[in-house]
Design a protein around this motif. Structure first.
Motif, PDB file in Angstrom:
ATOM      1  N   ARG A   7       0.837  -1.209   0.000  1.00 21.30           N
ATOM      2  CA  ARG A   7       0.000   0.000   0.000  1.00 21.30           C
ATOM      3  C   ARG A   7       0.866   1.251   0.000  1.00 21.30           C
ATOM      4  O   ARG A   7       0.561   2.231  -0.688  1.00 21.30           O
ATOM      5  CB  ARG A   7      -0.931  -0.020   1.213  1.00 21.30           C
ATOM      6  CG  ARG A   7      -1.796   1.225   1.367  1.00 21.30           C
ATOM      7  CD  ARG A   7      -2.636   1.510   0.150  1.00 21.30           C
ATOM      8  NE  ARG A   7      -3.392   2.748   0.292  1.00 21.30           N
ATOM      9  CZ  ARG A   7      -3.796   3.482  -0.727  1.00 21.30           C
ATOM     10  NH1 ARG A   7      -3.513   3.128  -1.985  1.00 21.30           N
ATOM     11  NH2 ARG A   7      -4.484   4.591  -0.514  1.00 21.30           N
ATOM     12  N   LEU A   8       1.964   1.242   0.749  1.00 20.78           N
ATOM     13  CA  LEU A   8       2.887   2.379   0.731  1.00 20.78           C
ATOM     14  C   LEU A   8       3.472   2.579  -0.663  1.00 20.78           C
ATOM     15  O   LEU A   8       3.639   3.718  -1.124  1.00 20.78           O
ATOM     16  CB  LEU A   8       4.012   2.161   1.745  1.00 20.78           C
ATOM     17  CG  LEU A   8       3.677   2.395   3.220  1.00 20.78           C
ATOM     18  CD1 LEU A   8       4.856   1.985   4.095  1.00 20.78           C
ATOM     19  CD2 LEU A   8       3.315   3.858   3.480  1.00 20.78           C
ATOM     20  N   ALA A   9       3.780   1.482  -1.331  1.00 21.24           N
ATOM     21  CA  ALA A   9       4.306   1.572  -2.695  1.00 21.24           C
ATOM     22  C   ALA A   9       3.277   2.222  -3.619  1.00 21.24           C
ATOM     23  O   ALA A   9       3.630   3.047  -4.476  1.00 21.24           O
ATOM     24  CB  ALA A   9       4.689   0.189  -3.205  1.00 21.24           C
ATOM     25  N   GLU A  10       1.996   1.883  -3.432  1.00 25.64           N
ATOM     26  CA  GLU A  10       0.935   2.496  -4.228  1.00 25.64           C
ATOM     27  C   GLU A  10       0.847   3.998  -3.959  1.00 25.64           C
ATOM     28  O   GLU A  10       0.691   4.801  -4.886  1.00 25.64           O
ATOM     29  CB  GLU A  10      -0.405   1.838  -3.900  1.00 25.64           C
ATOM     30  CG  GLU A  10      -0.534   0.396  -4.359  1.00 25.64           C
ATOM     31  CD  GLU A  10      -1.830  -0.240  -3.866  1.00 25.64           C
ATOM     32  OE1 GLU A  10      -2.626   0.470  -3.207  1.00 25.64           O
ATOM     33  OE2 GLU A  10      -2.040  -1.436  -4.133  1.00 25.64           O
ATOM     34  N   LEU A  11       0.947   4.376  -2.686  1.00 29.81           N
ATOM     35  CA  LEU A  11       0.903   5.800  -2.329  1.00 29.81           C
ATOM     36  C   LEU A  11       2.102   6.541  -2.904  1.00 29.81           C
ATOM     37  O   LEU A  11       1.987   7.701  -3.327  1.00 29.81           O
ATOM     38  CB  LEU A  11       0.851   5.960  -0.812  1.00 29.81           C
ATOM     39  CG  LEU A  11      -0.484   5.586  -0.156  1.00 29.81           C
ATOM     40  CD1 LEU A  11      -0.337   5.519   1.363  1.00 29.81           C
ATOM     41  CD2 LEU A  11      -1.573   6.576  -0.538  1.00 29.81           C
ATOM     42  N   ALA A  12       3.274   5.883  -2.935  1.00 29.24           N
ATOM     43  CA  ALA A  12       4.454   6.507  -3.523  1.00 29.24           C
ATOM     44  C   ALA A  12       4.228   6.772  -5.009  1.00 29.24           C
ATOM     45  O   ALA A  12       4.618   7.835  -5.531  1.00 29.24           O
ATOM     46  CB  ALA A  12       5.671   5.614  -3.319  1.00 29.24           C
ATOM     47  N   VAL A  13       3.595   5.830  -5.699  1.00 28.97           N
ATOM     48  CA  VAL A  13       3.286   6.017  -7.121  1.00 28.97           C
ATOM     49  C   VAL A  13       2.281   7.160  -7.292  1.00 28.97           C
ATOM     50  O   VAL A  13       2.415   7.992  -8.206  1.00 28.97           O
ATOM     51  CB  VAL A  13       2.732   4.710  -7.726  1.00 28.97           C
ATOM     52  CG1 VAL A  13       2.184   4.951  -9.132  1.00 28.97           C
ATOM     53  CG2 VAL A  13       3.820   3.647  -7.773  1.00 28.97           C
ATOM     54  N   GLN A  14       1.278   7.225  -6.422  1.00 27.61           N
ATOM     55  CA  GLN A  14       0.294   8.303  -6.488  1.00 27.61           C
ATOM     56  C   GLN A  14       0.955   9.664  -6.261  1.00 27.61           C
ATOM     57  O   GLN A  14       0.607  10.654  -6.913  1.00 27.61           O
ATOM     58  CB  GLN A  14      -0.806   8.077  -5.455  1.00 27.61           C
ATOM     59  CG  GLN A  14      -1.718   6.909  -5.766  1.00 27.61           C
ATOM     60  CD  GLN A  14      -2.737   6.667  -4.657  1.00 27.61           C
ATOM     61  OE1 GLN A  14      -3.061   7.566  -3.866  1.00 27.61           O
ATOM     62  NE2 GLN A  14      -3.241   5.452  -4.572  1.00 27.61           N
TER      63      GLN A  14
END
Length: 221
Positions: free
Chosen positions: A112-119
């Protein structure tokens, strides 16, 4: 005598309202030094006078705002020296949280953190400062939620919100945003490797950027 359930709901409602007002301050809807009119807050947040007053009292304890006797409440305004001192304490506390985060975070949350980093990367290119700030906060809230110490987590966010009283920002340029973007990605990698030392070093760099005076900017770390 009110029941414990009603008392608990009222406290939760006031805490949520305090968080909403703090968020508005963080997004510079209210500027450092600006007076807060209770009636305006009641209308903006559709809240009772009692709940607004209780929320303001809570924010005054956090030092996000200040209470001036016989005048009311205003957004805290701090000088650069105080801002630097807050940043120094943030580094101590946030790097100390790294070991607990690495020990407790699960693979799904790292994903989920990786997704937020992409966002955040996308918001750096095309998003507003409000979007950048909200995604950034979501990233760090999720990460620090695994530190294992509720008081430490609360203190970290209290200091981050108190720093909003400064006109200093670490996102004074697009290059600064790009650095934050890269650091988010590196933090995710450190978590995947379960490397607490690396995560702590990245957090220290992330916090200690040495901002510049720029009243128009809204994001602090």
């Amino acid at each position: 005598m009110p029941s414990k359930r009603k008392t608990g709901k009222a406290a939760t409602r006031r805490a949520a309202l305090a968080t909403e007002i703090a968020q508005a301050i963080r997004l510079r809807m209210f500027r450092p030094g600006e007076w807060l009119r209770q009636i305006d807050l009641e209308e903006r947040f559709e809240a009772t006078r009692f709940d607004v007053r209780s929320a303001l009292d809570e924010l005054a304890v956090r030092k996000t705002i200040e209470h001036v006797p016989n005048r009311g409440y205003r957004v805290a305004e701090i000088d650069y020296k105080t801002y630097e001192e807050i940043q120094a304490i943030r580094i101590i506390l946030e790097t100390a949280a790294a070991a607990g985060v690495v020990a407790r975070i699960d693979d799904a949350s790292i994903a989920r953190l990786a997704e937020l980093a992409v966002q955040f990367s996308a918001a750096v290119l095309t998003g507003s400062r409000m979007e950048q700030s909200e995604i950034n906060r979501g990233f760090h809230q999720l990460m620090y939620s695994f530190c294992g110490n509720a008081v430490l987590e609360e203190t970290i966010w209290g200091l981050r919100d108190r720093a909003r009283g400064s006109r200093t920002t670490v996102w004074s340029s697009h290059e600064a945003l790009l650095r934050s973007d890269e650091e988010h990605r590196q933090m995710v990698q450190a978590l995947k490797l379960r490397d607490a030392g690396r995560l702590a070093a990245l957090i220290a760099t992330h916090v200690d950027k040495g901002g510049t005076s720029e009243p128009a900017a809204i994001a602090l770390g």
